[in-house]
Design a protein around this motif. Structure first.
Motif, PDB file in Angstrom:
ATOM      1  N   VAL A 182      57.401  -1.375  36.703  1.00  0.00           N
ATOM      2  CA  VAL A 182      57.467  -2.260  35.547  1.00  0.00           C
ATOM      3  C   VAL A 182      58.278  -1.529  34.484  1.00  0.00           C
ATOM      4  O   VAL A 182      58.334  -0.290  34.479  1.00  0.00           O
ATOM      5  CB  VAL A 182      56.047  -2.612  35.039  1.00  0.00           C
ATOM      6  N   ALA A 183      58.924  -2.274  33.624  1.00  0.00           N
ATOM      7  CA  ALA A 183      59.719  -1.663  32.556  1.00  0.00           C
ATOM      8  C   ALA A 183      59.418  -2.366  31.245  1.00  0.00           C
ATOM      9  O   ALA A 183      58.968  -3.515  31.220  1.00  0.00           O
ATOM     10  CB  ALA A 183      61.213  -1.752  32.866  1.00  0.00           C
ATOM     11  N   GLY A 184      59.673  -1.650  30.159  1.00  0.00           N
ATOM     12  CA  GLY A 184      59.531  -2.253  28.837  1.00  0.00           C
ATOM     13  C   GLY A 184      60.755  -1.954  28.007  1.00  0.00           C
ATOM     14  O   GLY A 184      61.376  -0.892  28.146  1.00  0.00           O
ATOM     15  N   THR A 185      61.128  -2.897  27.146  1.00  0.00           N
ATOM     16  CA  THR A 185      62.256  -2.661  26.251  1.00  0.00           C
ATOM     17  C   THR A 185      61.933  -3.155  24.856  1.00  0.00           C
ATOM     18  O   THR A 185      60.954  -3.857  24.624  1.00  0.00           O
ATOM     19  CB  THR A 185      63.545  -3.328  26.757  1.00  0.00           C
ATOM     20  N   SER A 186      62.802  -2.780  23.920  1.00  0.00           N
ATOM     21  CA  SER A 186      62.667  -3.154  22.518  1.00  0.00           C
ATOM     22  C   SER A 186      63.878  -3.962  22.084  1.00  0.00           C
ATOM     23  O   SER A 186      65.002  -3.691  22.514  1.00  0.00           O
ATOM     24  CB  SER A 186      62.576  -1.890  21.660  1.00  0.00           C
ATOM     25  N   PHE A 187      63.633  -4.942  21.231  1.00  0.00           N
ATOM     26  CA  PHE A 187      64.721  -5.702  20.624  1.00  0.00           C
ATOM     27  C   PHE A 187      64.843  -5.396  19.133  1.00  0.00           C
ATOM     28  O   PHE A 187      65.295  -6.231  18.344  1.00  0.00           O
ATOM     29  CB  PHE A 187      64.515  -7.206  20.842  1.00  0.00           C
ATOM     30  N   TYR A 188      64.408  -4.207  18.749  1.00  0.00           N
ATOM     31  CA  TYR A 188      64.625  -3.728  17.380  1.00  0.00           C
ATOM     32  C   TYR A 188      66.099  -3.942  17.027  1.00  0.00           C
ATOM     33  O   TYR A 188      66.970  -3.784  17.894  1.00  0.00           O
ATOM     34  CB  TYR A 188      64.249  -2.248  17.312  1.00  0.00           C
ATOM     35  N   PRO A 189      66.410  -4.332  15.800  1.00  0.00           N
ATOM     36  CA  PRO A 189      67.783  -4.752  15.474  1.00  0.00           C
ATOM     37  C   PRO A 189      68.894  -3.786  15.883  1.00  0.00           C
ATOM     38  O   PRO A 189      69.998  -4.227  16.228  1.00  0.00           O
ATOM     39  CB  PRO A 189      67.730  -4.938  13.961  1.00  0.00           C
ATOM     40  N   ALA A 190      68.622  -2.478  15.864  1.00  0.00           N
ATOM     41  CA  ALA A 190      69.675  -1.514  16.163  1.00  0.00           C
ATOM     42  C   ALA A 190      69.889  -1.270  17.646  1.00  0.00           C
ATOM     43  O   ALA A 190      70.812  -0.548  18.034  1.00  0.00           O
ATOM     44  CB  ALA A 190      69.363  -0.182  15.470  1.00  0.00           C
ATOM     45  N   LYS A 191      69.069  -1.864  18.510  1.00  0.00           N
ATOM     46  CA  LYS A 191      69.213  -1.657  19.952  1.00  0.00           C
ATOM     47  C   LYS A 191      70.461  -2.370  20.480  1.00  0.00           C
ATOM     48  O   LYS A 191      70.979  -3.297  19.847  1.00  0.00           O
ATOM     49  CB  LYS A 191      67.978  -2.181  20.687  1.00  0.00           C
ATOM     50  N   PRO A 192      70.947  -1.978  21.669  1.00  0.00           N
ATOM     51  CA  PRO A 192      72.105  -2.672  22.247  1.00  0.00           C
ATOM     52  C   PRO A 192      71.900  -4.180  22.355  1.00  0.00           C
ATOM     53  O   PRO A 192      72.845  -4.948  22.169  1.00  0.00           O
ATOM     54  CB  PRO A 192      72.249  -2.016  23.622  1.00  0.00           C
ATOM     55  N   LEU A 193      70.685  -4.605  22.672  1.00  0.00           N
ATOM     56  CA  LEU A 193      70.320  -6.022  22.608  1.00  0.00           C
ATOM     57  C   LEU A 193      69.187  -6.119  21.602  1.00  0.00           C
ATOM     58  O   LEU A 193      68.039  -5.811  21.917  1.00  0.00           O
ATOM     59  CB  LEU A 193      69.874  -6.543  23.977  1.00  0.00           C
ATOM     60  N   GLY A 194      69.511  -6.507  20.375  1.00  0.00           N
ATOM     61  CA  GLY A 194      68.521  -6.506  19.306  1.00  0.00           C
ATOM     62  C   GLY A 194      68.427  -7.855  18.622  1.00  0.00           C
ATOM     63  O   GLY A 194      69.392  -8.618  18.583  1.00  0.00           O
ATOM     64  N   CYS A 195      67.239  -8.137  18.085  1.00  0.00           N
ATOM     65  CA  CYS A 195      67.054  -9.388  17.349  1.00  0.00           C
ATOM     66  C   CYS A 195      67.118  -9.109  15.847  1.00  0.00           C
ATOM     67  O   CYS A 195      67.626  -8.062  15.428  1.00  0.00           O
ATOM     68  CB  CYS A 195      65.756 -10.074  17.764  1.00  0.00           C
ATOM     69  N   TYR A 196      66.616 -10.018  15.031  1.00  0.00           N
ATOM     70  CA  TYR A 196      66.635  -9.833  13.585  1.00  0.00           C
ATOM     71  C   TYR A 196      65.220  -9.600  13.069  1.00  0.00           C
ATOM     72  O   TYR A 196      64.768 -10.204  12.095  1.00  0.00           O
ATOM     73  CB  TYR A 196      67.274 -11.045  12.901  1.00  0.00           C
ATOM     74  N   GLY A 197      64.508  -8.714  13.751  1.00  0.00           N
ATOM     75  CA  GLY A 197      63.142  -8.355  13.424  1.00  0.00           C
ATOM     76  C   GLY A 197      62.622  -7.522  14.564  1.00  0.00           C
ATOM     77  O   GLY A 197      63.380  -6.803  15.211  1.00  0.00           O
ATOM     78  N   ASP A 198      61.335  -7.625  14.838  1.00  0.00           N
ATOM     79  CA  ASP A 198      60.766  -6.922  15.976  1.00  0.00           C
ATOM     80  C   ASP A 198      60.696  -7.848  17.190  1.00  0.00           C
ATOM     81  O   ASP A 198      60.530  -9.056  17.052  1.00  0.00           O
ATOM     82  CB  ASP A 198      59.360  -6.418  15.646  1.00  0.00           C
ATOM     83  N   GLY A 199      60.785  -7.250  18.356  1.00  0.00           N
ATOM     84  CA  GLY A 199      60.666  -8.005  19.595  1.00  0.00           C
ATOM     85  C   GLY A 199      60.695  -7.056  20.771  1.00  0.00           C
ATOM     86  O   GLY A 199      61.157  -5.917  20.651  1.00  0.00           O
ATOM     87  N   GLY A 200      60.188  -7.492  21.901  1.00  0.00           N
ATOM     88  CA  GLY A 200      60.196  -6.664  23.097  1.00  0.00           C
ATOM     89  C   GLY A 200      60.039  -7.513  24.338  1.00  0.00           C
ATOM     90  O   GLY A 200      59.840  -8.734  24.261  1.00  0.00           O
ATOM     91  N   ALA A 201      60.143  -6.879  25.496  1.00  0.00           N
ATOM     92  CA  ALA A 201      59.965  -7.590  26.769  1.00  0.00           C
ATOM     93  C   ALA A 201      59.589  -6.604  27.852  1.00  0.00           C
ATOM     94  O   ALA A 201      59.896  -5.407  27.769  1.00  0.00           O
ATOM     95  CB  ALA A 201      61.227  -8.343  27.163  1.00  0.00           C
ATOM     96  N   MET A 202      58.931  -7.129  28.882  1.00  0.00           N
ATOM     97  CA  MET A 202      58.545  -6.358  30.061  1.00  0.00           C
ATOM     98  C   MET A 202      59.188  -6.978  31.296  1.00  0.00           C
ATOM     99  O   MET A 202      59.373  -8.192  31.349  1.00  0.00           O
ATOM    100  CB  MET A 202      57.023  -6.334  30.186  1.00  0.00           C
ATOM    101  N   PHE A 203      59.516  -6.131  32.275  1.00  0.00           N
ATOM    102  CA  PHE A 203      60.236  -6.548  33.466  1.00  0.00           C
ATOM    103  C   PHE A 203      59.470  -6.098  34.700  1.00  0.00           C
ATOM    104  O   PHE A 203      59.030  -4.957  34.789  1.00  0.00           O
ATOM    105  CB  PHE A 203      61.624  -5.896  33.519  1.00  0.00           C
ATOM    106  N   THR A 204      59.337  -6.967  35.681  1.00  0.00           N
ATOM    107  CA  THR A 204      58.705  -6.572  36.934  1.00  0.00           C
ATOM    108  C   THR A 204      59.048  -7.569  38.036  1.00  0.00           C
ATOM    109  O   THR A 204      59.391  -8.721  37.756  1.00  0.00           O
ATOM    110  CB  THR A 204      57.166  -6.473  36.783  1.00  0.00           C
TER     111      THR A 204
END
Length: 379
Positions: A182-204
């Motif tokens: 399983v993997a987890g990522t962040s969508f913090y604005p400065a990430k390569p794929l970022g939103c305009y606030g906080d966000g995240g996702a899990m992959f499996t």
């Protein structure tokens, strides 16, 4: 000059972003609206996994797999010491113990020999049960998953890929986020794929695990939100952020190509005077950060600041030396690389919209400073 230029990206897709956000507001489905499921499906297709479960932030994206897998008191989870606090924080929050492992001097990712020594130590002591590994794809470069998964299979360990910085990166034709169980990522604005606030996702690829992740992220719900089968948390990606991420995902691959050009230009232009970062054979870093190393780091950083060029030290102190984590166990072979990097490392401006003129100015400023200091030292 911007360290990460989100404004240039916004200008590129401004009309699409505005339309997407307006649609969410007009529909009024702010929590678990249709854009969340749409984004999950598109991201799963991009990364090449069967299931994506969106959540509120990147920290939850690492914590929820621990909860869903039953990791808790008496368990040992092996983590690199040279990374952001969230990687170890989630282990402590799950009431397990992080075991700090050193990183490889070239990739900054978890060192395999150090990991092996830490596992052997925990097994010999017998106080904790080895349960999981959380490798970090630091600065966007995939960890050595061939070696990690072989160890995990032998020791019956769960592998949670910390892909907070690496969405868009690849290794052996597989994308970051698709490694481990399983993997987890962040969508913090400065990430390569970022939103305009906080966000995240899990992959499996594990359907049963994905179902558990959704439950734990929604108050441990069963058939309905009022049927609680687990003690969960409230961790959902806002519909508005999902709509933004759909538009950003559409240009991510194009931005990855641009990031490779920026990184290659740094490496070619600075490789003779400082230690530079490069892609390894068969890999493509997402280049969330571009790091150089030099013993003249502090003076160089001050000089860059004088010239109006931003730079950042990631990370100023390894986790095993932080007040909150220094009482946790560490690998018996020492953490020399993790302790040495904070004295030498410096991250330079890195984003897909860094133009050649600005990058040339950065390169020239670094070369002039290193060169002049080297000449003075030789006199």
């Amino acid at each position: 000059m911007q360290f990460i230029d989100l404004g240039a990206q916004r200008a590129r897709i401004q009309d699409r972003l505005k339309a997407a956000m307006d649609r969410v507001v007009e529909e009024g489905r702010y929590i678990l609206g249709p854009q969340v499921a749409e984004f999950e499906a598109k991201l799963a297709d991009y990364v090449g996994v069967k299931h994506v479960v969106a959540c509120a932030n990147g920290t939850d994206a690492l914590l929820l797999p621990l909860y869903a897998s039953g990791v808790g008191p008496g368990d040992a989870v092996f983590v690199p010491s040279f990374t952001f606090a969230a990687t170890a924080e989630v282990v402590a929050l799950a009431k397990a113990e992080p075991i700090f492992v050193d990183v490889d001097a070239k990739t900054y990712n978890i060192d395999i020999e150090s990991l092996e020594a830490a596992i052997a130590m925990v097994k010999a002591e017998g106080r904790l049960k080895p349960k999981a590994i959380i490798p970090v794809d630091l600065f966007g470069l995939a960890a050595d998953y061939d070696a990690i998964m072989a160890i995990a299979k032998r020791e019956n360990l769960l592998v949670i890929e910390d892909a907070a910085q690496s969405i868009g990166g690849t290794a052996d034709n597989a994308k970051c986020g698709a490694f481990g169980h399983v993997a987890g990522t962040s969508f913090y604005p400065a990430k390569p794929l970022g939103c305009y606030g906080d966000g995240g996702a899990m992959f499996t690829n594990d359907a049963a695990l994905a179902e558990k992740l959704r439950s734990f992220a929604f108050h441990g719900k069963g058939e309905t939100q009022y049927d609680n089968v687990h003690v969960g948390i409230n961790s959902r990606l806002d519909t508005l952020q999902a709509a933004i991420l759909i538009e950003k995902l559409a240009i991510l691959e194009d931005e990855m190509v641009a990031r490779q050009k920026v990184a290659a230009r740094y490496a070619e232009s600075l490789g003779d005077i400082v230690t530079v970062a490069r892609n390894l054979d068969g890999t493509r870093s997402a280049w969330a950060q571009y790091a150089i190393e030099t013993p003249k780091r502090d003076g160089l950083k001050a000089h860059l600041q004088e010239k109006g060029i931003p730079s950042v030290i990631y990370y100023v102190k390894p986790l095993h030396e932080q007040v909150a984590y220094r009482h946790f166990p560490r690998t018996p072979t020492g953490l020399a690389v993790s302790e040495g990097l904070p004295k030498r490392i410096l991250c330079l401006p890195m984003h897909p919209y860094l133009n050649e003129a600005d990058q040339d100015r950065i390169i020239e400023t670094i070369r002039n400073y290193i060169g002049s200091n080297s000449a003075q030292a030789a006199e």
